[in-house]
Design an enzyme around this catalytic site. Structure first.
Site, mmCIF file in Angstrom:
data_model
loop_
_atom_site.group_PDB
_atom_site.id
_atom_site.type_symbol
_atom_site.label_atom_id
_atom_site.label_comp_id
_atom_site.label_asym_id
_atom_site.label_seq_id
_atom_site.Cartn_x
_atom_site.Cartn_y
_atom_site.Cartn_z
ATOM 1 N N LYS A 1 0.845 -1.207 0.000
ATOM 2 C CA LYS A 1 0.000 0.000 0.000
ATOM 3 C C LYS A 1 0.872 1.245 0.000
ATOM 4 C CE LYS A 1 -3.776 -1.559 3.018
ATOM 5 N NZ LYS A 1 -4.416 -1.260 4.297
ATOM 6 N N ASP B 1 -8.163 1.229 4.509
ATOM 7 C CA ASP B 1 -8.643 -0.102 4.865
ATOM 8 C C ASP B 1 -9.239 -0.697 3.602
ATOM 9 O OD1 ASP B 1 -8.661 -1.882 7.215
ATOM 10 O OD2 ASP B 1 -10.747 -2.129 6.613
ATOM 11 N N PHE C 1 0.694 -6.688 -4.994
ATOM 12 C CA PHE C 1 0.849 -7.382 -3.714
ATOM 13 C C PHE C 1 -0.442 -8.122 -3.401
ATOM 14 C CE2 PHE C 1 -1.137 -3.401 -2.569
ATOM 15 C CZ PHE C 1 -1.937 -3.677 -1.472
ATOM 16 N N ARG D 1 -7.873 1.482 -4.987
ATOM 17 C CA ARG D 1 -7.085 2.492 -4.275
ATOM 18 C C ARG D 1 -6.915 3.742 -5.134
ATOM 19 N NH1 ARG D 1 -3.834 -0.819 -2.897
ATOM 20 N NH2 ARG D 1 -4.921 -1.209 -0.946
HETATM 21 P P1 ITT Z 1 -2.592 -1.757 7.411
HETATM 22 O O1 ITT Z 1 -3.834 -2.034 8.209
HETATM 23 O O2 ITT Z 1 -1.368 -1.556 8.268
HETATM 24 O O3 ITT Z 1 -2.779 -0.671 6.391
HETATM 25 P P2 ITT Z 1 -3.126 -4.398 6.283
HETATM 26 O O4 ITT Z 1 -2.432 -5.248 5.255
HETATM 27 O O5 ITT Z 1 -3.492 -5.035 7.603
HETATM 28 O O6 ITT Z 1 -2.227 -3.083 6.523
HETATM 29 P P3 ITT Z 1 -5.937 -4.087 5.698
HETATM 30 O O7 ITT Z 1 -6.372 -4.466 7.062
HETATM 31 O O8 ITT Z 1 -6.602 -2.930 5.008
HETATM 32 O O9 ITT Z 1 -4.382 -3.762 5.619
HETATM 33 O O10 ITT Z 1 -6.070 -5.381 4.790
HETATM 34 C C1 ITT Z 1 -6.034 -5.267 3.419
HETATM 35 C C2 ITT Z 1 -5.723 -6.626 2.809
HETATM 36 O O11 ITT Z 1 -6.513 -6.762 1.621
HETATM 37 C C3 ITT Z 1 -4.267 -6.674 2.352
HETATM 38 O O12 ITT Z 1 -3.428 -7.222 3.341
HETATM 39 C C4 ITT Z 1 -4.369 -7.562 1.112
HETATM 40 O O13 ITT Z 1 -4.394 -8.905 1.509
HETATM 41 C C5 ITT Z 1 -5.737 -7.197 0.545
HETATM 42 N N1 ITT Z 1 -5.600 -6.102 -0.443
HETATM 43 C C6 ITT Z 1 -5.947 -4.781 -0.271
HETATM 44 N N2 ITT Z 1 -5.640 -4.063 -1.352
HETATM 45 C C7 ITT Z 1 -5.079 -4.913 -2.221
HETATM 46 C C8 ITT Z 1 -4.526 -4.760 -3.508
HETATM 47 O O14 ITT Z 1 -4.451 -3.575 -4.097
HETATM 48 N N3 ITT Z 1 -4.052 -5.846 -4.117
HETATM 49 C C9 ITT Z 1 -4.094 -7.048 -3.523
HETATM 50 N N4 ITT Z 1 -4.563 -7.288 -2.305
HETATM 51 C C10 ITT Z 1 -5.068 -6.226 -1.642
#
Ligand code: ITT
Length: 195
Positions: free
Chosen positions: A14, A70, A150, A178
């Protein structure tokens, strides 16, 4: 002097995408620059709830503007799962994809529809918040394709048939959840950047 903006995230993927989008206007920091801020328990039932919680925690603790993301993957055949639990669906990114492909075993192409959802929340040091949402429609492929991006990107197929992991960073931002959320927030962010 550019104002400081704190990305309330520990997710390197992210961070790379958001840095490319806002880096011109702000001096950027991330959660890693504030190790004393306690980890946020993402216990809210909605993307909005968790985004607000993360952004407010960092804005209040650091006294800077904070931006939280999120996001997650909502799969129709799984009733919207993994949804807000996308990051915790299994211990590693690879295992999360394996679990998803396993859960969809035997589900035909037409029923594999899904969307990525992203809620961005901007919080001021005094505690005001603004949330925007972006979504990206696609379907879950049968196997991994591509090495970019990712998370679930290698199994997320866009209407073009390409996987999200086959796109360059800029191509992904042009179509992604995003990127869309960022576009909706950009006017407000630019106003904050101008001070
Ligand atoms: P932060 O809370 O620290 O930002 P996190 O990875 O825990 O990091 P989230 O709770 O928002 O973030 O979970 C989002 C998950 O959704 C992320 O770990 C990925 O598995 C998936 N995800 C979100 N955006 C994505 C993307 O652009 N491409 C692929 N997977 C994505």
């Amino acid at each position: 002097m550019k104002p400081t903006l704190v990305f309330a995230t520990t997710n390197a993927g992210k961070l790379v995408e958001l840095q490319a989008l806002v880096g011109d206007h702000f001096s950027l920091k991330s959660a890693a620059d504030f190790p004393d801020v306690p980890e946020v328990d993402e216990d809210q039932p909605t993307f909005e709830g968790n985004a607000v919680k993360k952004a407010l925690t960092y804005a209040r603790a650091t006294k800077h503007w904070a931006l939280a993301d999120d996001s997650g993957l909502c799969v129709d055949a799984l009733g919207g799962a993994p949804g807000v639990h996308s990051a915790r669906y299994a211990p590693t990114a690879d295992e999360r994809i394996d679990k998803l492909l396993g859960a969809l075993d035997g589900v035909g192409e037409a029923q594999r529809t899904a969307r990525f959802v992203c809620v961005l929340c901007l919080a001021s040091p005094s505690g005001e918040t603004l949330c925007v949402r972006g979504e990206c429609e696609g379907r879950i492929g049968l196997r991994r394709v591509g090495t970019g991006g990712f998370g679930y990107d290698p199994v997320f197929l866009l209407p073009s048939g390409r996987s999200m992991a086959e796109l360059t960073r800029d191509e992904k931002s042009a179509v992604s959840h995003r990127g869309k959320a960022f576009l909706a927030l950009e006017p407000r962010l630019l106003a904050v950047g101008r001070g």
